[in-house]
Scaffold this active site. Structure first.
Site, PDB file in Angstrom:
ATOM      1  N   ASP A 244       0.959  -0.920   0.055  1.00 57.62           N
ATOM      2  CA  ASP A 244      -0.155   0.028  -0.013  1.00 57.62           C
ATOM      3  C   ASP A 244       0.843   1.366  -0.078  1.00 57.62           C
ATOM      4  OD1 ASP A 244      -2.544   1.425   0.505  1.00 57.62           O
ATOM      5  OD2 ASP A 244      -1.791   1.933   2.407  1.00 57.62           O
ATOM      6  N   GLU A 286       1.075  -0.456  -4.967  1.00 55.68           N
ATOM      7  CA  GLU A 286       0.181   0.299  -5.208  1.00 55.68           C
ATOM      8  C   GLU A 286       0.737   1.880  -5.372  1.00 55.68           C
ATOM      9  OE1 GLU A 286      -3.471   3.185  -3.707  1.00 55.68           O
ATOM     10  OE2 GLU A 286      -1.829   2.452  -2.439  1.00 55.68           O
TER      11      GLU A 286
HETATM   12  C1  GLC Z   1      -3.758   3.597  -0.203  1.00 57.11           C
HETATM   13  C2  GLC Z   1      -5.530   3.037  -0.111  1.00 57.11           C
HETATM   14  C3  GLC Z   1      -6.492   3.871   0.481  1.00 57.11           C
HETATM   15  C4  GLC Z   1      -5.815   4.273   1.635  1.00 57.11           C
HETATM   16  C5  GLC Z   1      -4.302   4.979   1.598  1.00 57.11           C
HETATM   17  C6  GLC Z   1      -3.844   4.995   3.065  1.00 57.11           C
HETATM   18  O1  GLC Z   1      -3.872   4.442  -1.181  1.00 57.11           O
HETATM   19  O2  GLC Z   1      -5.690   2.366  -1.352  1.00 57.11           O
HETATM   20  O3  GLC Z   1      -7.589   3.514   0.372  1.00 57.11           O
HETATM   21  O4  GLC Z   1      -6.815   5.727   2.158  1.00 57.11           O
HETATM   22  O5  GLC Z   1      -3.506   4.019   1.007  1.00 57.11           O
HETATM   23  O6  GLC Z   1      -3.428   3.734   3.630  1.00 57.11           O
END
Ligand code: GLC
Length: 599
Positions: A244, A286
């Protein structure tokens, strides 16, 4: 890659670092010794499975999908029926009470949150899934923890080993320096990047929400601890780690603290460790940043990082094509070669749990005669449903009243016009909305990479307006598209007279076609073809397949000479319907939102 050298390069070589290095080795050793023989057996096959045409994912919140893990077991057949081969569980590790950003504020990495069940139940679910040929992906939130995390507690209790695991400052001098260059992620709901806590008399870096404390990877103890957690979870049977928010992992004063070279070091080192201990496991990164920055997270031959990355650009371009009935921006943007390594694979998706942010290639927009800011405003208003004639119903996310900047929320079906059409009881508009939903799915299922469906979209679920009555959700419009799975509607999935049946059955059919044709594997690259008709998106898969898609509600003609090297009308067959494609004066006709997978 030499892990030891990289570690010392990143952290230096004093005695403490040497001690930490040894600690890391023993963490790895322990994980290796405790990995089950079944998993070790799977490791022998390596991790190239993710490139297969068989890969089709679904992301879901356990509580919204099945309430908990025990009930989830009863739903595995549903996933298998659709053809899903990997499930992405949205954050399910223990998170803080109250607002926890949808589970992205983890308070214990080694426990499953009580509301979903236990770690033993998760292990059981992962085994049952595996028996059905379905792999497991979990969210791994490694940029920050909840402020209630055990590491914070230990620091507060004065355990020296837990010093400096977060960014803490005695006064606001350095935070102010940082702020000069840092961007804000949630400028409206969580402005600023630091928070002052009177109980500890410190300013703490809180890039996302106030309750999410940024981990300090300048401290090798953080790296070691996170690796330990990751290997422990891998040994429970996790196949895919969704890493993440990786662009934010490394911070450096005087920079915007995004995509810094040392982030790549950290991920590369983690990948190397996973390769040594559990080589069947993969990383999904991500990084919702500019395309040229995203591709860097694939790494290269010497320095591998993530196997799979989210294709955020494709997602945004698909919505852009829908709203404008014009594919030129998509065709041009996807033609750019960003140098993706041969084994780097995209996750293609149309909707996910997050908002849609309008990051376009500005130069291409200008070249097409558009003003980037005005075009962004068009998209924002269109998807909210405010632009005259818009078919979408959605909401703004992070709206800035001064600049009018915003991102958008809403479910795939509502953004595609289904909600408006049902409200108006307009039969033809319902038909068009269903066509849009299917067209978008046809794109992610056929384009190079792994299609990732968002739970509920396979039956056309509408916006969840009820979120506004729940205090911890009300200020975050992303909950508009995070509704509970409607199992009553899902029961209609075999009935072709229902919207649910039409959507589910056709997606199921496309998935099954994908899984039985090797050119849907990620090894075959999608190459855009210019047809001259701005409403038609066309690409081929290294000559094995040609896709034609009409992004408008009017019928369109395509000049078949744009792809005469591929095949002539009469020779080409649509894989989906089996019908032979004919032409009139060498022109092929596509109906409203029609798509063809030609061989
Ligand atoms: C990522 C997730 C999102 C979250 C962020 C903080 O971007 O997809 O939903 O708010 O991380 O962890």
């Amino acid at each position: 890659m030499d892990l030891e050298n990289s570690y010392y390069e990143l952290y230096g070589t004093n005695d403490i670092i040497k001690y930490r290095w040894k600690q890391l080795l023993s963490i790895m050793e322990h994980a290796k010794n405790t990995r089950s023989s079944a998993l070790k057996q799977a490791d022998k096959q390596g991790n190239s499975w993710y490139q297969s045409e068989k890969m089709v994912g679904m992301m879901l919140y356990v509580d919204k999908f099945s309430e908990n893990l025990v009930e989830f077991e009863k739903r595995i057949d549903y996933l298998a029926e659709l053809g899903i081969t990997y499930v992405h569980f949205m954050p399910l590790l223990k998170s803080r009470e109250g607002n926890n950003d949808g589970g992205y504020a983890v308070s214990d990495y080694l426990k499953v949150d009580d509301k979903f069940g236990t770690m033993e139940q998760l292990e059981r679910v992962m085994k049952l899934l595996k028996e059905k040929g379905i792999r497991t992906c979990i969210d791994f939130v490694l940029n920050h923890t909840a402020k209630e995390h055990i590491w914070v507690k230990k620091f507060k209790e004065g355990e020296p080993d837990y010093n400096d695991m977060y960014f803490m400052f005695d006064n606001d001098t350095i935070p102010k320096e940082y702020e000069k260059n840092m961007t804000e992620i949630f400028p409206e709901v969580a402005p600023g990047n630091f928070t002052y806590y009177p109980d500890i008399n410190k300013y703490v870096m809180t890039r996302f929400y106030e309750f999410q404390w940024d981990l300090n990877y300048h401290n090798p103890q953080v790296f070691n601890k996170i690796v330990e957690v990751m290997l422990t979870l891998a040994n429970k049977g996790v196949d895919i780690f969704r890493l993440d928010a990786i662009p934010y992992m490394w911070k450096e004063l005087g920079t915007n603290c995004m995509n810094l070279p040392n982030v790549h070091k950290l991920i590369g080192m983690m990948y190397h460790i996973v390769q040594q201990i559990c080589p069947s496991v993969i990383f999904l990164g991500e990084a919702i940043v500019e395309p040229y920055e995203i591709v860097k997270y694939f790494g290269n031959n010497q320095w591998k990082e993530c196997n799979v990355m989210y294709n955020a650009s494709f997602m945004v371009l698909l919505w852009n094509s829908m709203a404008t009935r014009n594919v030129q921006l998509m065709e041009r943007s996807l033609s750019i070669d960003y140098g993706i390594p041969a084994d780097g694979t995209w996750i293609n998706y149309v909707r996910c749990h997050d908002d849609i942010g309008w990051g376009f290639e500005k130069e291409i927009l200008k070249d097409l005669g558009m003003d980037p800011e005005m075009h962004k405003q068009y998209m924002i208003q269109y998807m909210e449903g405010k632009f005259p004639g818009s078919f979408s119903i959605g909401e703004l996310y992070e709206f800035n009243p001064e600049t009018k900047d915003a991102r958008n929320s809403g479910t795939l079906a509502s953004l595609c016009g289904l909600e408006q059409a049902i409200n108006e009881k307009h039969i033809y508009k319902i038909e068009l909305a269903v066509k849009r939903i299917l067209l978008l799915h046809a794109m992610i299922i056929s384009y190079t990479g792994i299609p990732l469906l968002y739970s509920g979209d396979e039956i056309g679920q509408l916006n969840n307006w009820g979120y506004k009555t729940i205090p911890e959700y009300a200020s975050d419009s992303r909950w508009l598209h995070r509704g509970a799975m409607d199992w009553k509607d899902a029961e209609k999935r075999k009935d072709l007279s229902t919207v649910q049946g039409q959507i589910f059955t056709r997606i199921q059919n496309m998935i099954s076609i994908r899984k039985s044709n090797v050119f849907f594997s990620s090894k075959y690259k999608a190459i855009p073809v210019h047809t001259g008709n701005p409403a038609i998106f066309c690409f081929h898969k290294e000559d094995k397949m040609l896709v034609l898609a009409n992004f408008s509600e009017t019928e369109q003609w395509v000049d078949a000479s744009a792809f005469d090297w591929f095949g002539l009308p009469g020779e080409m067959q649509d894989l989906i319907t089996g019908r032979c494609i004919r032409s009139y004066n060498n022109q092929i006709q596509l109906g409203p939102y029609e798509y063809l997978w030609l061989v």
